[in-house]
Design an enzyme around this catalytic site. Structure first.
Site, PDB file in Angstrom:
ATOM      1  N   GLY A 143       0.825  -1.208   0.000  1.00  0.00           N
ATOM      2  CA  GLY A 143       0.000   0.000   0.000  1.00  0.00           C
ATOM      3  C   GLY A 143       0.850   1.244   0.000  1.00  0.00           C
ATOM      4  N   ASN A 144       0.246   2.361   0.344  1.00  0.00           N
ATOM      5  CA  ASN A 144       0.978   3.626   0.422  1.00  0.00           C
ATOM      6  C   ASN A 144       0.394   4.478   1.536  1.00  0.00           C
ATOM      7  OD1 ASN A 144      -1.217   5.361  -0.771  1.00  0.00           O
ATOM      8  ND2 ASN A 144      -0.797   4.079  -2.564  1.00  0.00           N
TER       9      ASN A 144
END
Length: 397
Positions: free
Chosen positions: A209-210
């Site tokens: 993810g981020n």
């Protein structure tokens, strides 16, 4: 104008409480009806009789107004109001709001409020800058509340000039813009907005993810809705809330966001692609948690579909498409390449070089690039940045 609007004004125990008189006068001058709810500490700074003389209404402070069992209904106030404004809002009250500590009439009214809530903090800079206060403000934002802060005087810290309550005329002006419908080219237009990150599963408990919080995308959705658009918000896994008028579709992965966005865009007038979408996903997803091993672990990645490019290919002549570019190097060159390649009408450029913006921040600093040229904007709150972006969309829709 705020004519006919019913405003609950919450006043707390701050030296800035005297400014509530100026807020009341300005609201009433615009035709609003004002009901004051004050905390016990607030009465130490300004008398209820002064406030009652201005509003022509009894000031609400205690649960029971008399000893005969007559009580003030916070539920009725929550249903009556078109908006609730808490100004000044102390660190103590903000903390209680963020954590549901309903120990006075103001907090119980807030917890029962069905209308939009606006909060104007008032405290010294050290208290404002404390991580606890910032965390509480972030929680209030995630609940859908709007924080009204001074927008001038930003220095390297990003906090200079904050803490003190915004000036009364600016607060009322903010409410006027937020609550007063105005003629907009976006009225009844169907706008699709993507927001937040995507999570690409590795196994049942891990993902790629981020750091995207979704704040920019949600601010854009709220601004479009305020201007009368019919908004579909395709949101990645974030904790933020939005107003009920916004149609929200929650997704997790890029594939899910791709499906939702492409389907919604078919009937849309415009799309704003603000989400931080993962470019790759694991080629295979383990159906059980992967156990630690002594050897190195290799995860093979496969490309995700490009949502912006897909919508660019779908775009009809009467549709508009806005993209975002978060760059770390060769910012303008990369953004201009995306503008053309993905058939965008304009692209919003962010840079990680601008400290205190982008991921998880409440502020942003952008450059809007189109075939006609570029516009550079200063560092602002994401709500203000959203207004700038939507102004550009209004000019071309």
């Amino acid at each position: 104008m705020l004519k006919g609007k019913k405003i609950v004004l919450g006043i707390t125990g701050s030296i800035a409480a005297y400014k509530a008189c100026l807020i009341i006068r300005a609201l009433i001058k615009q035709g609003a009806e004002v009901q004051v709810v004050i905390t016990p500490a607030g009465k130490e700074f300004i008398t209820p009789i002064t406030l009652s003389a201005l509003t022509h209404k009894p000031v609400v402070s205690e649960f029971f107004s008399q000893r005969d069992g007559t009580w003030n209904s916070h539920v009725d106030l929550g249903l009556w109001a078109d908006a609730m404004l808490i100004a000044p809002a102390t660190a103590s009250t903000i903390g209680k709001m963020a954590n549901g500590v309903a120990d006075n009439m103001l907090i119980t009214t807030y917890l029962s409020m069905k209308a939009p809530v606006f909060v104007a903090p008032a405290m010294d800079l050290d208290m404002y800058a404390h991580p606890t206060t910032q965390q509480n403000l972030d929680r209030l934002r995630s609940f859908g509340n709007t924080i009204i802060e001074p927008q001038s005087g930003f220095l390297a810290s990003g906090l200079e000039g904050k803490g003190r309550m915004e000036e009364p005329d600016k607060i009322v002006e903010f409410l006027d813009k937020a609550l007063t419908p105005h003629s907009s080219p976006l009225a009844s237009k169907r706008i699709v907005i993507t927001a937040g990150p995507t999570y690409e599963k590795i196994d049942p408990v891990r993902f790629i993810g981020n750091y995207s919080s979704g704040k920019m995308g949600f601010a854009l959705a709220e601004e479009c809705a305020r201007r009368g658009a019919e908004v579909t918000l395709v949101a990645g896994p974030v904790s933020m809330k939005c107003t009920e008028s916004i149609r929200r579709i929650d997704v997790e992965s890029c594939l899910q966001m791709y499906d939702a966005a492409t389907k919604a865009f078919e009937q849309a007038d415009a799309a704003i692609l603000c989400a931080a979408v993962a470019d790759f996903r694991p080629e295979t997803v383990a159906d059980q948690k992967i156990k630690r091993k002594e050897d190195n672990m290799t995860i093979r990645l496969t490309p995700n579909p490009d949502i912006a490019a897909a919508l660019g290919r779908m775009k009809r002549d009467n549709q508009r498409l806005v993209g975002f570019a978060l760059e770390t190097n060769d910012e303008e060159s990369n953004a201009r390449h995306k503008l053309v390649k993905k058939n965008l009408d304009f692209i919003v450029l962010n840079s990680l070089r601008n400290e205190g913006t982008c991921f998880r921040s409440d502020e942003n600093q952008i450059k809007i690039i189109s075939a006609q040229g570029e516009k550079v904007f200063g560092k602002k709150s994401k709500a203000e940045v959203a207004a700038d972006i939507i102004d550009e969309l209004e000019a071309i829709i």
